[in-house]
Design a protein around this motif. Structure first.
Motif, PDB file in Angstrom:
ATOM      1  N   GLY A 185      23.568 -47.277  31.526  1.00 46.66           N
ATOM      2  CA  GLY A 185      23.508 -46.364  32.918  1.00 46.66           C
ATOM      3  C   GLY A 185      22.920 -44.917  33.000  1.00 46.66           C
ATOM      4  O   GLY A 185      22.796 -44.452  33.824  1.00 46.66           O
ATOM      5  N   PHE A 186      22.475 -44.501  31.634  1.00 46.38           N
ATOM      6  CA  PHE A 186      21.785 -43.222  31.622  1.00 46.38           C
ATOM      7  C   PHE A 186      20.581 -43.322  32.339  1.00 46.38           C
ATOM      8  O   PHE A 186      19.891 -44.088  32.393  1.00 46.38           O
ATOM      9  N   ASP A 187      20.321 -42.116  33.037  1.00 51.01           N
ATOM     10  CA  ASP A 187      19.049 -41.714  33.534  1.00 51.01           C
ATOM     11  C   ASP A 187      18.198 -41.121  32.222  1.00 51.01           C
ATOM     12  O   ASP A 187      18.453 -40.016  31.783  1.00 51.01           O
ATOM     13  N   VAL A 188      17.180 -41.772  31.786  1.00 49.71           N
ATOM     14  CA  VAL A 188      16.488 -41.499  30.740  1.00 49.71           C
ATOM     15  C   VAL A 188      15.393 -40.556  31.052  1.00 49.71           C
ATOM     16  O   VAL A 188      14.169 -40.827  31.580  1.00 49.71           O
ATOM     17  N   LEU A 189      15.134 -39.560  30.233  1.00 49.57           N
ATOM     18  CA  LEU A 189      14.219 -38.600  30.348  1.00 49.57           C
ATOM     19  C   LEU A 189      12.882 -38.962  29.313  1.00 49.57           C
ATOM     20  O   LEU A 189      13.158 -39.757  28.269  1.00 49.57           O
ATOM     21  N   PRO A 190      11.716 -38.745  29.516  1.00 53.10           N
ATOM     22  CA  PRO A 190      10.774 -38.974  28.556  1.00 53.10           C
ATOM     23  C   PRO A 190      11.135 -38.355  27.282  1.00 53.10           C
ATOM     24  O   PRO A 190      11.654 -37.406  27.192  1.00 53.10           O
ATOM     25  N   PRO A 191      10.674 -38.852  26.254  1.00 56.68           N
ATOM     26  CA  PRO A 191      11.141 -38.511  24.707  1.00 56.68           C
ATOM     27  C   PRO A 191      10.346 -37.258  24.368  1.00 56.68           C
ATOM     28  O   PRO A 191       9.221 -36.883  24.858  1.00 56.68           O
ATOM     29  N   PHE A 192      10.941 -36.369  23.622  1.00 57.25           N
ATOM     30  CA  PHE A 192      10.179 -35.300  22.803  1.00 57.25           C
ATOM     31  C   PHE A 192       9.826 -35.730  21.464  1.00 57.25           C
ATOM     32  O   PHE A 192      10.756 -35.982  20.686  1.00 57.25           O
ATOM     33  N   VAL A 193       8.602 -35.987  21.436  1.00 57.74           N
ATOM     34  CA  VAL A 193       8.072 -36.427  19.986  1.00 57.74           C
ATOM     35  C   VAL A 193       7.246 -35.368  19.058  1.00 57.74           C
ATOM     36  O   VAL A 193       6.549 -34.946  19.874  1.00 57.74           O
ATOM     37  N   VAL A 194       7.699 -35.117  18.029  1.00 62.86           N
ATOM     38  CA  VAL A 194       6.951 -34.162  17.073  1.00 62.86           C
ATOM     39  C   VAL A 194       6.224 -35.111  16.116  1.00 62.86           C
ATOM     40  O   VAL A 194       6.646 -35.831  15.277  1.00 62.86           O
ATOM     41  N   TYR A 195       4.821 -35.354  16.091  1.00 67.35           N
ATOM     42  CA  TYR A 195       4.203 -36.016  15.115  1.00 67.35           C
ATOM     43  C   TYR A 195       3.501 -35.091  13.960  1.00 67.35           C
ATOM     44  O   TYR A 195       3.862 -34.038  13.774  1.00 67.35           O
ATOM     45  N   GLN A 196       3.120 -35.853  12.700  1.00 65.44           N
ATOM     46  CA  GLN A 196       2.764 -35.228  11.596  1.00 65.44           C
ATOM     47  C   GLN A 196       3.536 -34.214  11.065  1.00 65.44           C
ATOM     48  O   GLN A 196       3.166 -33.205  10.910  1.00 65.44           O
ATOM     49  N   THR A 197       4.717 -34.354  10.806  1.00 66.46           N
ATOM     50  CA  THR A 197       5.749 -33.553  10.345  1.00 66.46           C
ATOM     51  C   THR A 197       5.455 -33.023   8.799  1.00 66.46           C
ATOM     52  O   THR A 197       5.849 -32.108   8.590  1.00 66.46           O
ATOM     53  N   SER A 198       4.502 -33.693   8.278  1.00 62.27           N
ATOM     54  CA  SER A 198       4.153 -32.853   6.992  1.00 62.27           C
ATOM     55  C   SER A 198       3.232 -31.995   7.263  1.00 62.27           C
ATOM     56  O   SER A 198       2.732 -31.180   6.047  1.00 62.27           O
ATOM     57  N   HIS A 199       2.712 -31.607   8.404  1.00 60.79           N
ATOM     58  CA  HIS A 199       1.663 -30.562   8.494  1.00 60.79           C
ATOM     59  C   HIS A 199       2.423 -29.650   9.645  1.00 60.79           C
ATOM     60  O   HIS A 199       2.008 -29.750  10.883  1.00 60.79           O
ATOM     61  N   MET A 200       3.305 -28.895   9.382  1.00 58.41           N
ATOM     62  CA  MET A 200       4.150 -28.110  10.098  1.00 58.41           C
ATOM     63  C   MET A 200       4.005 -26.635   9.317  1.00 58.41           C
ATOM     64  O   MET A 200       4.882 -26.413   8.661  1.00 58.41           O
ATOM     65  N   ASP A 201       3.174 -25.861   9.933  1.00 60.08           N
ATOM     66  CA  ASP A 201       3.101 -24.434   9.458  1.00 60.08           C
ATOM     67  C   ASP A 201       3.801 -23.449  10.542  1.00 60.08           C
ATOM     68  O   ASP A 201       4.520 -24.088  11.492  1.00 60.08           O
ATOM     69  N   ASP A 202       3.816 -22.282  10.166  1.00 61.60           N
ATOM     70  CA  ASP A 202       4.419 -21.281  11.133  1.00 61.60           C
ATOM     71  C   ASP A 202       4.177 -21.470  12.553  1.00 61.60           C
ATOM     72  O   ASP A 202       4.968 -21.444  13.545  1.00 61.60           O
ATOM     73  N   ALA A 203       2.916 -21.510  12.778  1.00 60.58           N
ATOM     74  CA  ALA A 203       2.234 -21.238  14.174  1.00 60.58           C
ATOM     75  C   ALA A 203       2.719 -22.579  15.046  1.00 60.58           C
ATOM     76  O   ALA A 203       3.143 -22.639  16.299  1.00 60.58           O
TER      77      ALA A 203
END
Length: 258
Positions: A185-203
């Motif tokens: 029964g949940f109203d489902v919002l679009p997902p929040f997806v983070v790709y390429q997690t091995s390429h995560m710098d400060d910016a």
């Protein structure tokens, strides 16, 4: 509003851990009450089995659905299951946060779903007739609540594009968004997806936090995914197939979005 976050990652010092901390801080800064079920920290028991039923006779074979129904109806569920069900009753919104492992959620989170979504709670509710086939897919215990997935993956965004090798991200997540979330029964919002997690710098981390913050700020404003509701005329009951005149020529997951 009340927000329950079910979080599954074995390392708090990970990217997922940082995103979870940020999510809690942002929601509380916006005035929401937040609870976190950190499954690894809780040492959550993943397998659904006979130990989930208190005072169960060992004479009969274990039957996952029937034993779950009996335990739920008679107050005999394992206490850890009852606690998580109470959190879901309390929550106005649910966030499932996890890394994508082998095209799905980690096993510990799947075990949370299997055990907490007891017969009579997450499924098996409502009348079954030639006009109404249970309270599910847009109806059910979680009706009126919102849900969103926050998921990380090592793959590139193009890998999960419309022609990507991994399949479109909406297709990959369909069993979770349409099944685990929309089904009860949940109203489902679009997902929040983070790709390429091995390429995560400060910016990039700051940009990710900014984007996630915006989604969290709009948790009650954004439009849910327009999944078709089972009992509202789009499906032939009891066959539960989409009517011929709807989404003509389309098959697969996308046909179930109006």
């Amino acid at each position: 509003m009340n927000v329950l976050i079910v979080y599954a990652h074995p390392e708090r010092r990970s990217l997922n851990g940082a995103l979870n901390d940020f999510t809690v801080e942002r929601l509380r800064a916006n005035g929401h009450d937040v609870q976190v079920s950190d499954l690894y920290a809780m040492n959550w028991k993943a397998p659904l089995d006979a130990t989930d039923v208190r005072e169960r006779s060992t004479d009969a074979p274990f039957h996952a659905a029937l034993d779950s129904k009996h335990a739920f109806e008679n107050g005999l569920q394992s206490r850890d299951i009852e606690i998580e069900q109470d959190k879901l009753r309390w929550a106005d919104a649910l966030i499932l946060q996890f890394p994508m492992w082998w095209f799905s959620m980690p096993a510990i989170m799947k075990g949370w779903v299997e055990r907490v979504y007891a017969y009579g709670f997450g499924y098996g509710v409502g009348e079954h007739s030639d006009k109404h086939w249970g309270d599910r897919y847009g109806e059910g215990v979680m009706s009126g609540k919102r849900a969103m997935i926050v998921v990380t993956t090592g793959g590139w965004e193009s890998h999960y594009g419309s022609r990507g090798i991994n399949g479109p991200i909406d297709d990959v997540l369909f069993p979770i968004q349409h099944g685990v979330l929309f089904y009860p029964g949940f109203d489902v919002l679009p997902p929040f997806v983070v790709y390429q997690t091995s390429h995560m710098d400060d910016a990039r981390m700051q940009a990710t936090r900014d984007a996630l913050g915006t989604r969290l700020d709009r948790l009650w404003d954004d439009t849910p995914i327009a999944f078709r509701k089972q009992n509202h005329g789009d499906y032939e009951i009891p066959r539960l197939t989409l009517r011929d005149e709807l989404a003509a020529g389309r098959t697969g997951f996308g046909a179930h979005i109006g």
